[in-house]
Design a protein around this motif. Structure first.
Motif, PDB file in Angstrom:
ATOM      1  N   ILE A 139     -23.664   9.410  31.612  1.00 45.75           N
ATOM      2  CA  ILE A 139     -23.976   9.162  30.204  1.00 45.75           C
ATOM      3  C   ILE A 139     -23.264   7.881  29.771  1.00 45.75           C
ATOM      4  CG2 ILE A 139     -24.392  11.573  29.629  1.00 45.75           C
ATOM      5  CD1 ILE A 139     -21.567  11.762  28.533  1.00 45.75           C
ATOM      6  N   ASP A 140     -23.899   7.145  28.858  1.00 41.40           N
ATOM      7  CA  ASP A 140     -23.338   5.865  28.431  1.00 41.40           C
ATOM      8  C   ASP A 140     -22.312   6.023  27.318  1.00 41.40           C
ATOM      9  OD1 ASP A 140     -23.360   2.937  28.625  1.00 41.40           O
ATOM     10  OD2 ASP A 140     -24.130   3.025  26.573  1.00 41.40           O
ATOM     11  N   SER A 141     -22.472   7.070  26.501  1.00 46.21           N
ATOM     12  CA  SER A 141     -21.553   7.320  25.387  1.00 46.21           C
ATOM     13  C   SER A 141     -21.050   8.751  25.455  1.00 46.21           C
ATOM     14  CB  SER A 141     -22.251   7.086  24.042  1.00 46.21           C
ATOM     15  OG  SER A 141     -22.724   5.764  23.953  1.00 46.21           O
ATOM     16  N   PRO A 142     -19.797   8.981  25.090  1.00 53.09           N
ATOM     17  CA  PRO A 142     -19.268  10.350  25.131  1.00 53.09           C
ATOM     18  C   PRO A 142     -19.918  11.228  24.067  1.00 53.09           C
ATOM     19  CG  PRO A 142     -17.683   8.865  24.114  1.00 53.09           C
ATOM     20  CD  PRO A 142     -18.796   8.003  24.631  1.00 53.09           C
ATOM     21  N   HIS A 143     -19.931  12.529  24.315  1.00 58.16           N
ATOM     22  CA  HIS A 143     -20.423  13.478  23.313  1.00 58.16           C
ATOM     23  C   HIS A 143     -19.427  13.559  22.161  1.00 58.16           C
ATOM     24  CE1 HIS A 143     -23.679  14.735  25.872  1.00 58.16           C
ATOM     25  NE2 HIS A 143     -22.854  15.112  26.831  1.00 58.16           N
ATOM     26  N   LYS A 144     -19.937  13.817  20.975  1.00 58.82           N
ATOM     27  CA  LYS A 144     -19.036  13.965  19.831  1.00 58.82           C
ATOM     28  C   LYS A 144     -18.245  15.263  19.977  1.00 58.82           C
ATOM     29  CE  LYS A 144     -22.416  16.092  16.675  1.00 58.82           C
ATOM     30  NZ  LYS A 144     -23.108  15.948  15.381  1.00 58.82           N
ATOM     31  N   PRO A 145     -16.999  15.277  19.529  1.00 56.90           N
ATOM     32  CA  PRO A 145     -16.186  16.496  19.637  1.00 56.90           C
ATOM     33  C   PRO A 145     -16.695  17.579  18.690  1.00 56.90           C
ATOM     34  CG  PRO A 145     -15.022  14.808  18.393  1.00 56.90           C
ATOM     35  CD  PRO A 145     -16.277  14.163  18.904  1.00 56.90           C
ATOM     36  N   THR A 188      -7.949  11.940  17.619  1.00 61.12           N
ATOM     37  CA  THR A 188      -7.200  11.541  16.421  1.00 61.12           C
ATOM     38  C   THR A 188      -7.970  11.953  15.175  1.00 61.12           C
ATOM     39  OG1 THR A 188      -8.218   9.337  16.510  1.00 61.12           O
ATOM     40  CG2 THR A 188      -6.039   9.588  17.510  1.00 61.12           C
ATOM     41  N   TRP A 189      -7.208  12.229  14.090  1.00 59.76           N
ATOM     42  CA  TRP A 189      -7.784  12.626  12.812  1.00 59.76           C
ATOM     43  C   TRP A 189      -7.635  11.492  11.786  1.00 59.76           C
ATOM     44  CZ3 TRP A 189     -10.622  16.858  11.740  1.00 59.76           C
ATOM     45  CH2 TRP A 189     -10.534  17.954  12.603  1.00 59.76           C
ATOM     46  N   SER A 190      -8.618  11.381  10.920  1.00 51.99           N
ATOM     47  CA  SER A 190      -8.531  10.499   9.757  1.00 51.99           C
ATOM     48  C   SER A 190      -9.283  11.172   8.612  1.00 51.99           C
ATOM     49  CB  SER A 190      -9.122   9.118  10.063  1.00 51.99           C
ATOM     50  OG  SER A 190     -10.494   9.236  10.414  1.00 51.99           O
ATOM     51  N   ILE A 227     -12.749  11.002  19.330  1.00 50.59           N
ATOM     52  CA  ILE A 227     -12.315  11.015  20.719  1.00 50.59           C
ATOM     53  C   ILE A 227     -12.441   9.600  21.263  1.00 50.59           C
ATOM     54  CG2 ILE A 227     -14.614  11.699  21.587  1.00 50.59           C
ATOM     55  CD1 ILE A 227     -13.127  13.210  23.832  1.00 50.59           C
ATOM     56  N   THR A 228     -11.392   9.150  21.947  1.00 47.34           N
ATOM     57  CA  THR A 228     -11.351   7.777  22.453  1.00 47.34           C
ATOM     58  C   THR A 228     -11.066   7.777  23.948  1.00 47.34           C
ATOM     59  OG1 THR A 228     -10.510   6.974  20.328  1.00 47.34           O
ATOM     60  CG2 THR A 228     -10.253   5.519  22.239  1.00 47.34           C
ATOM     61  N   TYR A 229     -11.942   7.108  24.694  1.00 52.82           N
ATOM     62  CA  TYR A 229     -11.737   6.882  26.125  1.00 52.82           C
ATOM     63  C   TYR A 229     -11.339   5.424  26.319  1.00 52.82           C
ATOM     64  CZ  TYR A 229     -14.056  11.333  27.134  1.00 52.82           C
ATOM     65  OH  TYR A 229     -14.390  12.663  27.197  1.00 52.82           O
ATOM     66  N   GLN A 230     -10.171   5.210  26.921  1.00 51.29           N
ATOM     67  CA  GLN A 230      -9.698   3.858  27.188  1.00 51.29           C
ATOM     68  C   GLN A 230     -10.167   3.447  28.581  1.00 51.29           C
ATOM     69  OE1 GLN A 230      -5.519   3.213  26.216  1.00 51.29           O
ATOM     70  NE2 GLN A 230      -5.531   5.046  24.930  1.00 51.29           N
ATOM     71  N   LYS A 236     -14.463   3.557  24.510  1.00 51.73           N
ATOM     72  CA  LYS A 236     -15.657   4.271  24.048  1.00 51.73           C
ATOM     73  C   LYS A 236     -15.206   5.446  23.191  1.00 51.73           C
ATOM     74  CE  LYS A 236     -18.886   2.965  27.711  1.00 51.73           C
ATOM     75  NZ  LYS A 236     -19.919   3.435  28.672  1.00 51.73           N
ATOM     76  N   THR A 237     -15.875   5.590  22.039  1.00 50.18           N
ATOM     77  CA  THR A 237     -15.472   6.624  21.095  1.00 50.18           C
ATOM     78  C   THR A 237     -16.680   7.438  20.644  1.00 50.18           C
ATOM     79  OG1 THR A 237     -15.756   5.202  19.162  1.00 50.18           O
ATOM     80  CG2 THR A 237     -13.593   5.176  20.230  1.00 50.18           C
ATOM     81  N   ALA A 238     -16.383   8.625  20.131  1.00 51.75           N
ATOM     82  CA  ALA A 238     -17.380   9.481  19.477  1.00 51.75           C
ATOM     83  C   ALA A 238     -16.668  10.230  18.363  1.00 51.75           C
ATOM     84  CB  ALA A 238     -18.026  10.441  20.465  1.00 51.75           C
ATOM     85  N   GLN A 239     -17.400  10.538  17.291  1.00 56.43           N
ATOM     86  CA  GLN A 239     -16.789  11.160  16.119  1.00 56.43           C
ATOM     87  C   GLN A 239     -17.581  12.366  15.645  1.00 56.43           C
ATOM     88  OE1 GLN A 239     -16.671   7.996  13.191  1.00 56.43           O
ATOM     89  NE2 GLN A 239     -14.647   7.305  13.871  1.00 56.43           N
ATOM     90  N   ASN A 240     -16.857  13.243  14.973  1.00 58.33           N
ATOM     91  CA  ASN A 240     -17.485  14.344  14.241  1.00 58.33           C
ATOM     92  C   ASN A 240     -16.634  14.576  13.002  1.00 58.33           C
ATOM     93  OD1 ASN A 240     -19.248  16.339  13.550  1.00 58.33           O
ATOM     94  ND2 ASN A 240     -18.795  17.690  15.260  1.00 58.33           N
ATOM     95  N   ASN A 241     -17.266  15.035  11.916  1.00 60.05           N
ATOM     96  CA  ASN A 241     -16.488  15.195  10.687  1.00 60.05           C
ATOM     97  C   ASN A 241     -16.850  16.482   9.969  1.00 60.05           C
ATOM     98  OD1 ASN A 241     -18.806  14.606   8.889  1.00 60.05           O
ATOM     99  ND2 ASN A 241     -18.616  12.536   9.714  1.00 60.05           N
TER     100      ASN A 241
END
Length: 366
Positions: A139-145, A188-190, A227-230, A236-241
Motif C-alpha cells: 500500500i502507498d499510504s498507511p491506514h488511518k488509526p 500523536t494527539w492534537s 500515525i507517522t512512519y519515518q 508518511k502519515t494518516a489521521q483520524n479524529n
C-alpha cells in the motif's frame, strides 16, 4: 491382558507415531500488508520429515519463491547466495530451529505477489512448501488509526453521537496496526481549537490514550490522532479524529451588567448545553414583558443566549435584579447592580424625579 490395557497400548502407539513420523508442513500468514518505502516481516515456521533431522543444520539455506515454484525464475531471495535481482532482506529466525521468519527491506510495488518458502539442507533435504503461501499487498499510504471514546471506563458504542456530561471521566483511545518500519511508527494527539493535551502511549501495541475530565471548554473540540512512519525518503502519515459534544449546566458571563441610561437597561449572557433559557427576577419575582418592562433575547450560538431588560417602573433602594438561567443540567443565577440614580429618593417617585429634571431643563432654556 484386559480390554482396557489393550486400548491404552493402541492409543499410546498412535501418539508415538504422531511424534515420530512428521511430514513437511509450514505455518504462514495468509495475507500481509506492507507500506511502500518501509519493510515487511513474514512470520514463518516449518516442519520436516523426521528422517531429515540430521540434514537440518546451522548451514541450511532458506529461499523465497514469488508467484510460482518452477525454477530460479521465481526465486527472489536466497539466504546464502543473494543475486543482484533478489530482494533485500534477511532471515531473522534460526533455520536449524525450523524458524523461517524473514524481513524484506525497501518495499516497492514489485513486492506485490504470492510467496512460497523452500528449505535446502545437507544431504537430501530440499523441499518446496508449495501447498501453502503468503500474499504481500503493498500500500502507498498507511491506514488511518482507529479512535474510540470511553466514558467512565465504558466504551461508547454509538460513535455517531459523542455526547458526554461535564465532569465525566473521558478517555480517547487511538490504536493502529503495526506495519514494519524502522524506527517504529508513532501516534500523536492534537486538537482544534488547541488545548493542552496529556497522553500516554504503549508503543509495543501502538496504542495512545488521551485521558481528561470533560469540561464545557471541550464542547465541539475536535481531537485528531496521527500515525507517522519515518521512512528514508519521506514521512508518511494518516489521521483520524473525533469531535466531542459536552453537555453542561448554564454558566452566566461575568460581563452581564446594567448600564446608566435614561432608564435602567441590563444585559445578561448565558452559555449551556442544551441551550439554556433566561429569566429576569425583580425583587425575587419573575418579570415578563409589560408596559413597565421590555425584555428581548438574542441567540449568540447553539449554546449561547443574550437577554436585555429595560425597566420603566419605580425602583427602591431595596430593589434587586437577578438573571436566572437554566437547562436540563442545572440553574445559574447572577444578581446585577442597579444604577443608583434610578432608585427612589426621599420618598419621591421615579416619575416625579424625571418631572423635576424636565422643569429645570425648561427654565434653563428660557
Amino acid at each position: 491382558m484386559s480390554i482396557w490395557t489393550a486400548e491404552k497400548i493402541i492409543l499410546l502407539g498412535f501418539l508415538l507415531k504422531g511424534v515420530c513420523c512428521r511430514d513437511f508442513s509450514i505455518s504462514l500468514p495468509e495475507n500481509i500488508e506492507a507500506l511502500s518505502g518501509s519493510c515487511v516481516i513474514i512470520n514463518c515456521r516449518f516442519e520436516i520429515e523426521d528422517k531429515y533431522d540430521g540434514d537440518l543444520t546451522d548451514t541450511a539455506t532458506g529461499l523465497w519463491l514469488k508467484d510460482g515454484t518452477h525454477g530460479e525464475n521465481n526465486q527472489v531471495f536466497n539466504s546464502r547466495d543473494p543475486k543482484p535481482n533478489h530482494f533485500s532482506g534477511k532471515i531473522t529466525g534460526e533455520l536449524h530451529e525450523k524458524n523461517c521468519t524473514t524481513v524484506f527491506y525497501n518495499i516497492t510495488s514489485n513486492h506485490n505477489g504470492k510467496y512460497f518458502f523452500r528449505i535446502e539442507g545437507n544431504g537430501g533435504l530440499k523441499w518446496n512448501y508449495d501447498e501453502k503461501s503468503t500474499s504481500i499487498n503493498v500500500i502507498d499510504s498507511p491506514h488511518k488509526p482507529t479512535v474510540q471514546l470511553y466514558v467512565e471506563q465504558k466504551e461508547v458504542q454509538d460513535q455517531e453521537v459523542l455526547e458526554v456530561l461535564e465532569g465525566s471521566s473521558v478517555s480517547l483511545r487511538c490504536s493502529a496496526e503495526t506495519l514494519c518500519s524502522s524506527p517504529p511508527p508513532t501516534l500523536t494527539w492534537s486538537s482544534t481549537p488547541r488545548i493542552p493535551l496529556s497522553e500516554s502511549s504503549r508503543l509495543q501495541e501502538l496504542i495512545s490514550d488521551l485521558n481528561f475530565t470533560a469540561t464545557h471548554r471541550q464542547h465541539r473540540v475536535t481531537f485528531t490522532c496521527t500515525i507517522t512512519y519515518q521512512l528514508q525518503d519521506k514521512n508518511k502519515t494518516a489521521q483520524n479524529n473525533i469531535t466531542l459534544h459536552v453537555q453542561y449546566a448554564p454558566k452566566i458571563s461575568p460581563s452581564s451588567s446594567c448600564t446608566r441610561t435614561d432608564v435602567p437597561v441590563c444585559f445578561c449572557e448565558a452559555d449551556g448545553n442544551p441551550s439554556p433559557e433566561l429569566e429576569w427576577h425583580l425583587s425575587g419575582r419573575p418579570v415578563t414583558n409589560s408596559s413597565n418592562t421590555f425584555i428581548s433575547e438574542e441567540r449568540l450560538s447553539s449554546t449561547g443566549l443574550r437577554s436585555s431588560i429595560t425597566l420603566h417602573q419605580s425602583l427602591t433602594h431595596t430593589s434587586t435584579l437577578q438573571c436566572v438561567s437554566n437547562n436540563t443540567h442545572g440553574t445559574a443565577r447572577k444578581q446585577l447592580q442597579l444604577p443608583l440614580c434610578h432608585l427612589q429618593f426621599a420618598g419621591k417617585s421615579l416619575q416625579a424625579h424625571h418631572n423635576i429634571v424636565s422643569s429645570k431643563t425648561v427654565l434653563y432654556n428660557a
